[in-house]
Design a protein around this motif. Structure first.
Motif, short mmCIF file in Angstrom:
data_model
loop_
_atom_site.label_atom_id
_atom_site.label_comp_id
_atom_site.label_asym_id
_atom_site.label_seq_id
_atom_site.Cartn_x
_atom_site.Cartn_y
_atom_site.Cartn_z
N SER A 1 6.64 -2.45 -0.22
CA SER A 1 5.19 -1.99 -0.78
C SER A 1 4.35 -2.96 -0.36
O SER A 1 3.13 -2.85 -0.41
CB SER A 1 5.24 -1.90 -2.27
OG SER A 1 6.21 -0.85 -2.65
N ASP B 1 0.52 -1.89 -1.39
CA ASP B 1 -0.22 -0.67 -1.01
C ASP B 1 -0.39 0.17 -2.44
O ASP B 1 -0.16 -0.54 -3.53
CB ASP B 1 0.62 0.08 -0.20
CG ASP B 1 2.04 0.49 -0.82
OD1 ASP B 1 2.07 0.08 -1.95
OD2 ASP B 1 2.82 1.01 -0.05
N THR B 2 -1.21 1.24 -2.51
CA THR B 2 -1.56 1.63 -3.59
C THR B 2 -0.56 1.86 -4.74
O THR B 2 -0.51 1.82 -5.80
CB THR B 2 -2.62 3.28 -3.39
OG1 THR B 2 -3.36 2.94 -2.27
CG2 THR B 2 -2.91 3.76 -4.53
N ARG B 3 0.72 2.47 -4.09
CA ARG B 3 1.81 2.88 -4.98
C ARG B 3 2.42 1.73 -5.62
O ARG B 3 2.64 1.48 -6.65
CB ARG B 3 2.91 3.70 -4.33
CG ARG B 3 4.02 3.90 -4.81
CD ARG B 3 5.04 4.53 -4.05
NE ARG B 3 6.28 4.86 -4.63
CZ ARG B 3 7.47 5.56 -4.21
NH1 ARG B 3 7.23 5.82 -2.72
NH2 ARG B 3 8.61 5.50 -4.67
N GLY B 4 2.42 0.40 -4.69
CA GLY B 4 3.17 -0.66 -5.22
C GLY B 4 2.11 -1.38 -6.13
O GLY B 4 2.55 -1.74 -7.17
N VAL C 1 0.16 0.43 -8.24
CA VAL C 1 0.23 0.82 -9.61
C VAL C 1 1.84 0.47 -10.34
O VAL C 1 1.44 0.32 -11.70
CB VAL C 1 0.19 2.64 -9.22
CG1 VAL C 1 0.57 3.14 -10.59
CG2 VAL C 1 -1.32 2.88 -8.74
N THR C 2 2.53 0.41 -9.55
CA THR C 2 3.90 -0.09 -10.22
C THR C 2 3.96 -1.55 -10.55
O THR C 2 4.30 -1.70 -11.68
CB THR C 2 4.98 0.13 -9.13
OG1 THR C 2 5.00 1.57 -8.44
CG2 THR C 2 6.20 -0.44 -9.71
#
Length: 850
Positions: free
Chosen positions: A262, A284-287, A289-290
């Motif tokens: 990520s 990144d965006t997904r990482g 958020v997580t």
């Protein structure tokens, strides 16, 4: 003798292209930059032994792939059974069978469990095909009722192949981040990667950057229990213990909370508060958020950052981190922080890589090698050119023009193909200088014979070129076969030698026939001489009638004794094997304050407890070669040994000029491939000569060549010359040279069998040898003139190669002249009269019953 405009144009175009492609290699960079765009600018690529740099052969660890895959399958099986479907289980791993066994707490749920774990089936492909693949798992059951998941051999092989392709891209990204120029990264076999980085002298840093997996993962630390307590009482389900960078260990959850895939950026930075280098990263965006969810839900708990199964840091989460960025702190220096950032930006290697071969050359040693090669080449060229003029006068000048063009064409072809020129490659060019005049000598000697037989000058010239052409083709193709085998079964510098040798053979065919014929034709049409004054000097006078067959029994007896001694020495005494074949590390060091003290170096290194250490002079008084046996701990232990030698000699004003480390696995493979190369070359040549001649000629040629190989191997054993990869090149080149001579004699024997049908075979063979001995002595002398400068000026790196080649010249000439004839007779070769008589005896008389 009437050259068509097309043939003249072909010669002119080939010569012009050769010059245009060769010239850029000898021009400085600023001149090449100003070169017109429509002209070629590509230069000959210098090998690492000529310009310095690092060579690494990496092998994907199949054991690591299997271990990691079993861990992943174990997690997936536990998750799908217990977490998603409430099926209790106990999972054990069996590395010996590459499988896991699942014991169910409730056996009545076995069928449901079977269906669930079979849904884990996965197909893997090696990346060469867009669709398809092989099953990665095989499912079964043990006699006591446990369910098993086994990694299939095909699945392991395909996954390994796929991971090699991915690793190449990661390595390329990492090296590009370093800013190096023209790195060579390519696949070798199914599980290896070759990396060559010219001009990069810091091999330790390069190895660290290339071979580190750099797999970054984030795990929650298991609360309420230390790693020591867990080791004593047993690991809680779903946990693992990993070492930490500070020397301790941590108890972590197995599940990866967040993976390094990520990451979108990583940069070295400096923490002003703690005054230490750190690495800042961004998800990144997904990482992001997580990462925000994890930190929000676990405030007050410890969160571990793990790099390659080592805990770098495990801080307590003080507050939610929602910006998607953070930093990694540890015992970093400025350079190590930068290197880690490079690794993280380039991405993690999908599998761990082991260094199985390493060669590093300092730029100064590369410059010395170039100087040695150029000196040897210039001296050899001058000697050969001068000798040809002395031996053949004006015709020698024609041959020299062809020779010079031949060298230009070799360099032009190397530039056009983008081939790599190595120090053994320079030796191949120098050797080609000696062999290139061979075809001209064949032509000129045939012209002399035709004129002596009463033909006119014009007829002699035509017959000389036409009748010598078949012999030239045969002799050159046997050498080409040896070069091709060297290329496909050799590696590194040996392949460089094979390329230049093969190119030299092909260009020699063009220049010795087309170009020499063109200049001879121009001269004849302008002068119209009454007689041809071809040869001015010869080692053997005309009309020689040496009775070779009468002394053949003594010669054969001598050869048998010498061969038995060579085999006996090889068996009982053995060889001074280089690290190519035994593994270990070779280090060339140079003393900066004058001649090196070998005794002092040996005494200094004996106290390092590295096993057997050999110390010997290496060419100049200042250079010393240190050979360290392969260490028991594998490649990592070999690297530690190199560091110990470097540190021990650093205080004595010694600098390391090159290192060469070969693992036991690779050394065994190289030894096997070398033996296979010699056998394949002999078989291929046997088939070719069998096709071109009668079977007796083929068997006699291979027997004679085998005799030469045995004698050369005996030289290595008796004298203690180092036997390494270039020695295999020497043996195979000797095969080509020896067969060159043998084919010339055999071709003359075959021709005389048609001319003198009633002559007894021993007399016919004597006559054939005496007719060709002038040519044999002249060509071998020109090869000798090319080899002697290599022995004297070529440098220590290729000394054993050049000494063996020089010895092989004499052995090849001896066997071709004296040994080959008796072997032909013993193999049952018959004169035409004997053959006709045998045919008549085998046929029934007229009127006889059949």
């Amino acid at each position: 003798m009437q050259f068509s405009p097309i043939r003249t144009a072909v010669i002119a175009i080939v010569a012009l292209l050769g010059v245009l492609f060769a010239v850029p290699s000898f021009l400085p960079q600023d001149v090449r930059d100003a070169w017109p765009s429509f002209l070629p600018k590509q230069t000959v690529v210098l090998g690492l032994d000529l310009q310095g740099g690092s060579h690494l052969l990496l092998q994907v660890s199949e054991e690591g792939i299997v271990t990691e895959r079993l861990q992943s399958v174990r997690r997936d099986a536990r998750n799908i059974l217990a977490s998603q479907n409430g099926i209790g289980n106990l999972i054990t791993t069996d590395p010996a069978t590459n499988s896991i066994a699942i014991e169910l707490t409730d056996p009545t749920q076995k069928e449901q469990a079977k269906t669930l774990i079979e849904s884990l089936q996965n197909t893997v492909s090696n990346g060469m095909f867009a669709v398809g693949g092989v099953n990665e798992f095989a499912f079964g059951e043990t006699p006591d009722g446990k369910l098993t998941i086994t990694l299939t051999p095909e699945g392991i092989s395909q996954r390994t192949s796929s991971l090699v392709a991915q690793s190449i891209e990661v390595i390329r990204n990492r090296i590009d981040e370093l800013g190096t120029t023209e790195p060579q990264i390519q696949r070798q076999g199914t599980n290896r990667i070759l990396v060559q980085v010219p001009g990069f002298g810091d091999s330790t840093r390069l190895k660290d950057i290339i071979s580190r997996t750099a797999r970054l993962t984030f795990h929650m630390v298991y609360p309420g229990m230390s790693a020591a307590t867990a080791q004593a009482q047993g690991l809680p389900a779903g946990t693992m213990i990993l070492p930490s960078q500070d020397g301790g260990s941590e108890l972590l959850y197995e599940d990866v909370a967040l993976g390094g895939e990520s990451l979108v950026d990583a940069q070295p930075s400096y923490d002003q508060q703690r005054a230490m280098p750190v690495v800042s990263f961004r998800f990144d965006t997904r990482g992001a958020v997580t990462f925000g969810q994890i930190t929000s839900a676990n405030i007050g708990k410890r969160f571990a950052i793990v790099l390659d199964n080592t805990v770098i840091t495990a801080p307590v989460i003080q507050s939610a981190i929602t910006q998607g960025s953070g930093q990694i702190s540890g015992n970093f220096t400025t350079q190590s922080a930068n290197d880690l950032a490079v690794l993280l930006r380039a991405g993690a290697l999908p599998a761990s890589l082991d260094i199985v071969e390493e060669r590093t050359v300092d730029a100064s040693l590369g410059a010395d090698s170039i100087q040695h090669g150029l000196t040897a080449g210039v001296v050899a060229s001058v000697l050969v050119v001068a000798f040809m003029v002395i031996a053949y006068g004006l015709f020698g000048v024609f041959a020299n023009i062809s020779l010079i063009l031949n060298i230009v064409l070799i360099f032009g072809a190397l530039s056009m193909l983008g081939a790599t020129l190595t120090l053994p490659g320079i030796a191949g060019i120098v050797l080609t200088i000696g062999m290139a005049v061979d075809a001209n000598v064949l032509i000129y000697e045939r012209m002399r014979e035709e004129q002596k037989a009463g033909r006119s000058p014009l007829q002699s010239i035509n017959a000389g070129f036409e009748r010598a052409w078949g012999t030239i083709i045969d002799s050159h193709l046997t050498q080409l076969i040896a070069a091709i085998v060297l290329y496909f079964l050799g590696s590194g510098p040996v392949q460089g030698f094979a390329v230049t040798l093969a190119l030299g053979i092909l260009t020699s065919l063009f220049t010795s026939y087309m170009v020499t014929l063109y200049f001879v034709g121009l001269w004849y049409r302008s002068r119209r001489p009454k007689t041809l004054k071809i040869q001015h000097f010869r080692f053997v006078p005309d009309g020689t009638k040496i009775p070779f067959m009468k002394i053949s029994r003594y010669v054969i007896a001598f050869s048998i004794v010498a061969s038995v001694l060579s085999i006996g020495s090889a068996y009982f005494k053995g060889f001074n094997l280089g690290i190519d074949f035994v593994g270990g590390t070779a280090i060339v060091v140079q003393h900066e304050g004058g001649p090196a003290d070998v005794g002092q170096i040996r005494e200094t290194l004996d106290g390092l407890n590295l096993g057997e250490i050999q110390v010997q002079g290496f060419g100049t008084p200042e250079d010393v070669l240190v050979r360290v046996q392969a260490q028991e701990g594998g490649q990592d232990a070999d690297q530690v040994a190199v560091s110990k030698v470097r540190d021990a000699l650093a205080g004595e004003n010694y600098t390391i000029r090159s290192t060469e480390a070969v693992s036991g696995t690779v050394s065994g493979e190289l030894a096997w491939k070398g033996a296979i190369a010699v056998i394949v070359a002999l078989v291929a040549i046997l088939i070719y000569i069998w096709f071109r001649f009668e079977w007796q000629f083929a068997l006699a040629a291979v027997t004679t060549t085998t005799h030469d190989v045995i004698m050369t191997i005996g030289l290595y054993s008796l004298t203690g010359l180092e036997f390494n990869l270039t020695s295999i090149a020497a043996v195979l080149t000797l095969v080509g040279l020896s067969l060159n001579e043998t084919v010339v004699v055999s071709d003359r024997v075959r021709e005389n069998l048609r001319k003198h049908r009633k002559m007894p075979l021993p007399e016919l063979i004597d006559m054939s040898i005496n007719q060709t001995i002038v040519r044999t002595t002249l060509t071998q002398f020109t090869v000798f003139l090319a080899l002697i400068p290599l022995v004297i000026f070529g440098g220590e790196v290729i000394r054993s190669f050049t000494i063996a080649m020089t010895f092989g010249c004499f052995v090849g000439m001896y066997s071709s002249i004296i040994v080959n004839g008796p072997i032909l007779i013993n193999f049952g070769l018959k004169s035409k009269t004997d053959a006709d008589d045998a045919d008549k005896k085998s046929k029934p008389a007229d009127g006889a019953a059949v």
